[in-house]
Enzyme design. Structure first.
Site, PDB file in Angstrom:
ATOM      1  N   SER A  31     -82.068  91.888 -69.542  1.00  0.00           N
ATOM      2  CA  SER A  31     -81.845  93.316 -69.282  1.00  0.00           C
ATOM      3  C   SER A  31     -81.857  93.546 -67.772  1.00  0.00           C
ATOM      4  O   SER A  31     -82.659  92.955 -67.061  1.00  0.00           O
ATOM      5  CB  SER A  31     -82.957  94.153 -69.905  1.00  0.00           C
ATOM      6  OG  SER A  31     -83.081  93.855 -71.258  1.00  0.00           O
ATOM      7  N   HIS A  62     -73.942  94.283 -79.351  1.00  0.00           N
ATOM      8  CA  HIS A  62     -74.628  93.243 -78.586  1.00  0.00           C
ATOM      9  C   HIS A  62     -73.906  91.911 -78.642  1.00  0.00           C
ATOM     10  O   HIS A  62     -74.486  90.866 -78.399  1.00  0.00           O
ATOM     11  CB  HIS A  62     -76.063  93.049 -79.090  1.00  0.00           C
ATOM     12  CG  HIS A  62     -77.011  94.039 -78.500  1.00  0.00           C
ATOM     13  ND1 HIS A  62     -78.185  93.685 -77.888  1.00  0.00           N
ATOM     14  CD2 HIS A  62     -76.933  95.380 -78.401  1.00  0.00           C
ATOM     15  CE1 HIS A  62     -78.796  94.772 -77.469  1.00  0.00           C
ATOM     16  NE2 HIS A  62     -78.053  95.814 -77.772  1.00  0.00           N
ATOM     17  N   HIS A  84     -82.858  86.474 -80.120  1.00  0.00           N
ATOM     18  CA  HIS A  84     -84.316  86.363 -80.048  1.00  0.00           C
ATOM     19  C   HIS A  84     -84.880  85.869 -81.375  1.00  0.00           C
ATOM     20  O   HIS A  84     -84.310  86.130 -82.430  1.00  0.00           O
ATOM     21  CB  HIS A  84     -84.937  87.730 -79.710  1.00  0.00           C
ATOM     22  CG  HIS A  84     -84.487  88.302 -78.408  1.00  0.00           C
ATOM     23  ND1 HIS A  84     -83.310  88.995 -78.275  1.00  0.00           N
ATOM     24  CD2 HIS A  84     -85.055  88.262 -77.180  1.00  0.00           C
ATOM     25  CE1 HIS A  84     -83.170  89.370 -77.008  1.00  0.00           C
ATOM     26  NE2 HIS A  84     -84.212  88.937 -76.322  1.00  0.00           N
ATOM     27  N   TYR A  86     -87.354  87.041 -82.879  1.00  0.00           N
ATOM     28  CA  TYR A  86     -87.741  88.162 -83.755  1.00  0.00           C
ATOM     29  C   TYR A  86     -86.580  88.704 -84.576  1.00  0.00           C
ATOM     30  O   TYR A  86     -86.771  89.460 -85.531  1.00  0.00           O
ATOM     31  CB  TYR A  86     -88.410  89.294 -82.955  1.00  0.00           C
ATOM     32  CG  TYR A  86     -87.552  89.947 -81.888  1.00  0.00           C
ATOM     33  CD1 TYR A  86     -86.463  90.745 -82.210  1.00  0.00           C
ATOM     34  CD2 TYR A  86     -87.842  89.755 -80.542  1.00  0.00           C
ATOM     35  CE1 TYR A  86     -85.684  91.335 -81.240  1.00  0.00           C
ATOM     36  CE2 TYR A  86     -87.073  90.347 -79.554  1.00  0.00           C
ATOM     37  CZ  TYR A  86     -85.994  91.134 -79.908  1.00  0.00           C
ATOM     38  OH  TYR A  86     -85.220  91.709 -78.945  1.00  0.00           O
ATOM     39  N   GLU A  87     -85.350  88.307 -84.229  1.00  0.00           N
ATOM     40  CA  GLU A  87     -84.210  88.747 -85.030  1.00  0.00           C
ATOM     41  C   GLU A  87     -84.119  87.946 -86.328  1.00  0.00           C
ATOM     42  O   GLU A  87     -83.335  88.290 -87.215  1.00  0.00           O
ATOM     43  CB  GLU A  87     -82.912  88.594 -84.237  1.00  0.00           C
ATOM     44  CG  GLU A  87     -82.808  89.547 -83.055  1.00  0.00           C
ATOM     45  CD  GLU A  87     -81.541  89.328 -82.234  1.00  0.00           C
ATOM     46  OE1 GLU A  87     -80.452  89.662 -82.711  1.00  0.00           O
ATOM     47  OE2 GLU A  87     -81.656  88.790 -81.107  1.00  0.00           O
ATOM     48  N   ALA A 114     -86.397  90.798 -69.065  1.00  0.00           N
ATOM     49  CA  ALA A 114     -87.216  91.993 -68.853  1.00  0.00           C
ATOM     50  C   ALA A 114     -88.592  91.666 -69.396  1.00  0.00           C
ATOM     51  O   ALA A 114     -88.703  90.986 -70.411  1.00  0.00           O
ATOM     52  CB  ALA A 114     -86.626  93.166 -69.613  1.00  0.00           C
ATOM     53  N   MET A 212     -90.486  88.441 -74.651  1.00  0.00           N
ATOM     54  CA  MET A 212     -90.188  87.954 -76.001  1.00  0.00           C
ATOM     55  C   MET A 212     -89.066  86.922 -76.033  1.00  0.00           C
ATOM     56  O   MET A 212     -88.472  86.692 -77.089  1.00  0.00           O
ATOM     57  CB  MET A 212     -89.801  89.141 -76.894  1.00  0.00           C
ATOM     58  CG  MET A 212     -90.815  90.275 -76.929  1.00  0.00           C
ATOM     59  SD  MET A 212     -90.242  91.659 -77.905  1.00  0.00           S
ATOM     60  CE  MET A 212     -91.489  92.909 -77.508  1.00  0.00           C
ATOM     61  N   SER A 213     -88.745  86.316 -74.869  1.00  0.00           N
ATOM     62  CA  SER A 213     -87.552  85.456 -74.904  1.00  0.00           C
ATOM     63  C   SER A 213     -87.656  84.112 -74.199  1.00  0.00           C
ATOM     64  O   SER A 213     -87.195  83.093 -74.729  1.00  0.00           O
ATOM     65  CB  SER A 213     -86.379  86.210 -74.269  1.00  0.00           C
ATOM     66  OG  SER A 213     -86.678  86.522 -72.913  1.00  0.00           O
ATOM     67  N   ASN A 236     -92.080  97.691 -67.269  1.00  0.00           N
ATOM     68  CA  ASN A 236     -93.139  98.654 -67.635  1.00  0.00           C
ATOM     69  C   ASN A 236     -94.469  97.965 -67.415  1.00  0.00           C
ATOM     70  O   ASN A 236     -94.539  96.737 -67.377  1.00  0.00           O
ATOM     71  CB  ASN A 236     -93.005  99.052 -69.113  1.00  0.00           C
ATOM     72  CG  ASN A 236     -93.029  97.834 -70.033  1.00  0.00           C
ATOM     73  OD1 ASN A 236     -91.997  97.173 -70.213  1.00  0.00           O
ATOM     74  ND2 ASN A 236     -94.186  97.527 -70.584  1.00  0.00           N
ATOM     75  N   HIS A 248     -88.388 101.228 -75.925  1.00  0.00           N
ATOM     76  CA  HIS A 248     -87.306 100.345 -75.488  1.00  0.00           C
ATOM     77  C   HIS A 248     -86.437 101.016 -74.422  1.00  0.00           C
ATOM     78  O   HIS A 248     -85.989 100.370 -73.477  1.00  0.00           O
ATOM     79  CB  HIS A 248     -86.462  99.939 -76.700  1.00  0.00           C
ATOM     80  CG  HIS A 248     -85.314  99.061 -76.350  1.00  0.00           C
ATOM     81  ND1 HIS A 248     -85.480  97.794 -75.818  1.00  0.00           N
ATOM     82  CD2 HIS A 248     -83.975  99.252 -76.413  1.00  0.00           C
ATOM     83  CE1 HIS A 248     -84.291  97.255 -75.587  1.00  0.00           C
ATOM     84  NE2 HIS A 248     -83.369  98.122 -75.942  1.00  0.00           N
TER      85      HIS A 248
HETATM   86  N1  HPA Z   1     -94.037  93.472 -73.811  1.00  0.00           N
HETATM   87  C1  HPA Z   1     -93.216  92.520 -74.306  1.00  0.00           C
HETATM   88  N2  HPA Z   1     -91.942  92.389 -73.969  1.00  0.00           N
HETATM   89  C2  HPA Z   1     -91.462  93.271 -73.075  1.00  0.00           C
HETATM   90  C3  HPA Z   1     -92.238  94.299 -72.514  1.00  0.00           C
HETATM   91  C4  HPA Z   1     -93.601  94.398 -72.914  1.00  0.00           C
HETATM   92  O1  HPA Z   1     -94.371  95.282 -72.473  1.00  0.00           O
HETATM   93  N3  HPA Z   1     -91.440  94.985 -71.660  1.00  0.00           N
HETATM   94  C5  HPA Z   1     -90.227  94.389 -71.702  1.00  0.00           C
HETATM   95  N4  HPA Z   1     -90.227  93.351 -72.544  1.00  0.00           N
END
Ligand code: HPA
Length: 274
Positions: A31, A62, A84, A86-87, A114, A212-213, A236, A248
């Protein structure tokens, strides 16, 4: 059961039929780097769906692309879009693109993502050079029969992120006036964001950013002999570090705001890699 290596070979075959290009470096766009392809002198492009056996994201809009071209003198292949764990994909499919990049001839892999800031000094919009990682909360992508053609059974992970590549990235950041944090990336499966208690645990374990990647991609890449580097865009502060709930859209917006320095850093670093 089909061997993983044979599946990657079939993907390579499928690419080679359409594109005659040997990359030296691979780049996975996270991202914030969605428009990075504009920086590339593009030679060829393939939709993931055109590559036999390549994992295609199920999320509408996507659909990913492999982009072949040059950044300066450097021949690269760029992954726009990743799948990912999680998909619901098998972990071997999640890392298949990384192995394909290796078999297409690349020696270097630049990973971007990200991530949430676990280090309390980090703020949304910060960039973090990944110096090490914690991947033991997710399934190891090398589980299963070892693919000897790709790498050894018990690969060393004591220096996953390449010191020489990291030095180039640090130098570029310094020259361009881009503030660059450094730290440890931890991968969790997602897709739910962490709880504040989990974030406190991750911090106690030595993590600076959570995502997560990327960690499984780095493990598969090192196994296959790629030199790896990575930069996270901190989108964040992780759960519990602020009052705000996570969403998100907030992550996406912060990634978009950091796009300019992120793009500059990645572009100039890759041009200088040797
Ligand atoms: N946690 C996990 N994955 C993320 C986050 C988060 O706070 N922000 C962006 N990807």
């Amino acid at each position: 059961m089909d061997r993983v290596y044979e599946k990657v070979l079939r993907c390579r075959e499928s690419v080679r039929k359409k594109v005659d290009f040997t990359p030296k470096a691979g780049l996975v766009l996270g991202s914030g780097l969605g428009n990075f392809a504009e920086q590339i002198q593009v030679e060829a492009e393939l939709a993931y769906s055109e590559i036999e056996g390549f994992p295609v994201s199920t999320v509408p809009g996507h659909e990913g692309r492999l982009i072949f071209g040059h950044l300066g003198e450097m021949p690269i292949v760029c992954m726009k879009g990743r799948v990912h764990f999680y998909e619901g994909y098998d972990m071997t499919d999640v890392v298949l693109p990384v192995r394909l990049i290796r078999l297409l001839g690349a020696e270097i892999l630049f990973l971007t993502n990200a991530a949430g800031g676990v280090n309390p000094d980090f703020r949304a919009g910060d960039l973090m050079l990944i110096t090490d990682q914690i991947s033991c909360f997710v399934r190891n992508p090398l589980i299963g029969p070892n693919e000897e053609e790709l790498g050894t059974r018990f690969p060393d992970m004591s220096a996953i992120y390449d010191g020489g590549l990291n030095d180039v990235i640090r130098t570029v950041a310094g020259e361009q006036g881009i503030a660059l944090k450094e730290g440890v990336y931890v991968q969790l499966t997602g897709p739910s964001f962490e709880t504040p208690a989990e974030v406190r645990m991750l911090r106690a374990l030595g993590a600076d950013a959570v995502g997560m990647s990327t960690a499984v991609e780095a493990v598969a890449a090192r196994h296959a002999g790629l030199r790896v580097c990575g930069v996270s865009c901190i989108c964040n502060q992780a759960a519990g570090l602020t009052e705000n709930p996570l969403c998100h859209e907030e992550v996406q917006e912060a990634a978009d705001r950091a796009a300019l320095p992120f793009t500059k850093l990645v572009k100039e670093s890759i041009r200088r890699f040797r």
